[in-house]
Design a protein around this motif. Structure first.
Motif: not given
Lengths: 150, 158
Positions: B32, B35, B37, B40, B121
């Motif tokens: 991760l 990231t 996200s 995710r 996000t």
């Protein structure tokens, strides 16, 4: 007899034992992560992401750590039992679970790779189950290596 | 097999749970890294939950069965240097690991909440999954656990 890990052993045995144990610990952690990701998908949308995560974990962490564990095992075995012909029971358990577990791991990685590339959830599940069987065998091996039955 | 053999076995299995959990967390952190996200991060929450259970069981098991062995076995004493070093390393590693876990756990919960709300996000997630304070705590905790393993195997002074 309380096992090798609790005993004071010749200094020359420590490094191979450390490599063997560390490799095995990384292997167990990586396979656990991969199994959980393959078998415990909550949302369908997460499927592809988790299949990729599981495949990469098995390929880039579990497989190398299996080799480290196996190399450490051979090294410590050559030092501890190099000249003897009859192995104790716990060594036999260790060898069997290492070899069979390695084969299951290889099959699991291949299944995970195909499942990740072709988005096949059934194959991903099969990969997870096969890896879980290997993991269970290695837990038995950890018990045998430390408690040393026979 | 004697009773101490069973205790040693449980001690080693606990150590595998502890280090195995550290490995799980490292795989997640690397996976991760960088990231922002929420999806995710949220998708790996189940994996992190298993890691959390393993780290809890492993932390308690290693110290309880380890101290038990140090008392029970004639060869060792609780006040041996390497045993004291192990207890200190364990205590610091567990506390730092707990703090690191708090940081990652909070970001994970936030990611899960935002992902369910449709937000893709998050700056909190982006902040956490790079060289954050949580990452620093986790790194030091892992190094201490590695030293703990070295101490257990080499047993300096024993």
């Amino acid at each position: 007899m309380t096992g090798l890990l609790a005993s004071v052993r010749p200094d020359s045995w420590n490094l191979p034992l450390f490599i063997h144990v560390l490799g095995a610990m990384v292997l167990v952690g990586a396979v656990t992560a991969a199994v959980v990701a393959q078998l415990w998908t909550v949302a369908v949308a997460d499927g592809d992401r988790l299949r990729r995560f599981s495949f990469r974990t098995l390929l880039f962490v579990a497989i190398p750590s299996w080799f480290v564990m196996a190399a450490g095992a051979e090294w410590i075995y050559s030092k501890e039992f190099g000249e003897t012909e009859d192995d104790p029971t716990w060594i036999g358990i260790g060898f069997i679970t290492r070899e069979v577990g390695g084969l299951l791991l290889l099959i699991s990685v291949i299944c995970a790779g195909i499942a990740s590339r072709k988005s096949k959830s059934g194959l991903a599940r099969a990969s997870g189950i096969i890896a879980a069987i290997a993991l269970a065998a290695w837990v038995v091996a950890i018990w045998a290596m430390s408690a040393k039955p026979g | 097999m004697g009773f101490d053999d069973w205790i040693l076995s449980l001690h080693v299995l606990s150590a595998f749970a502890l280090v195995g959990a550290e490995v799980i967390f490292w795989i997640m952190i690397v996976s991760l890294w960088g990231t922002d996200s929420t999806g995710r991060v949220a998708s790996l929450m189940r994996v992190s939950q298993v890691g959390t259970v393993l780290v809890s069981v492993g932390s308690v098991g290693t110290i309880v069965f380890g101290v038990w062995l140090a008392i029970s076995l004639d060869a060792y004493k609780l006040w041996d240097g390497w045993v004291i070093a192990a207890i200190i390393l364990w205590a610091i590693a567990v506390e730092l690991g707990r703090r690191g876990g708090q940081g990652y756990g909070a970001a994970g919960m936030e990611a899960q909440r935002l992902a369910q709300a449709g937000t893709e996000t998050s700056p909190v997630v982006a902040e956490t999954f790079r060289a954050s304070r949580a990452f620093q705590f986790h790194t030091v905790s892992s190094v201490l656990i590695l030293l703990l393993l070295i101490d257990m195997i080499w047993k300096p002074g024993a």
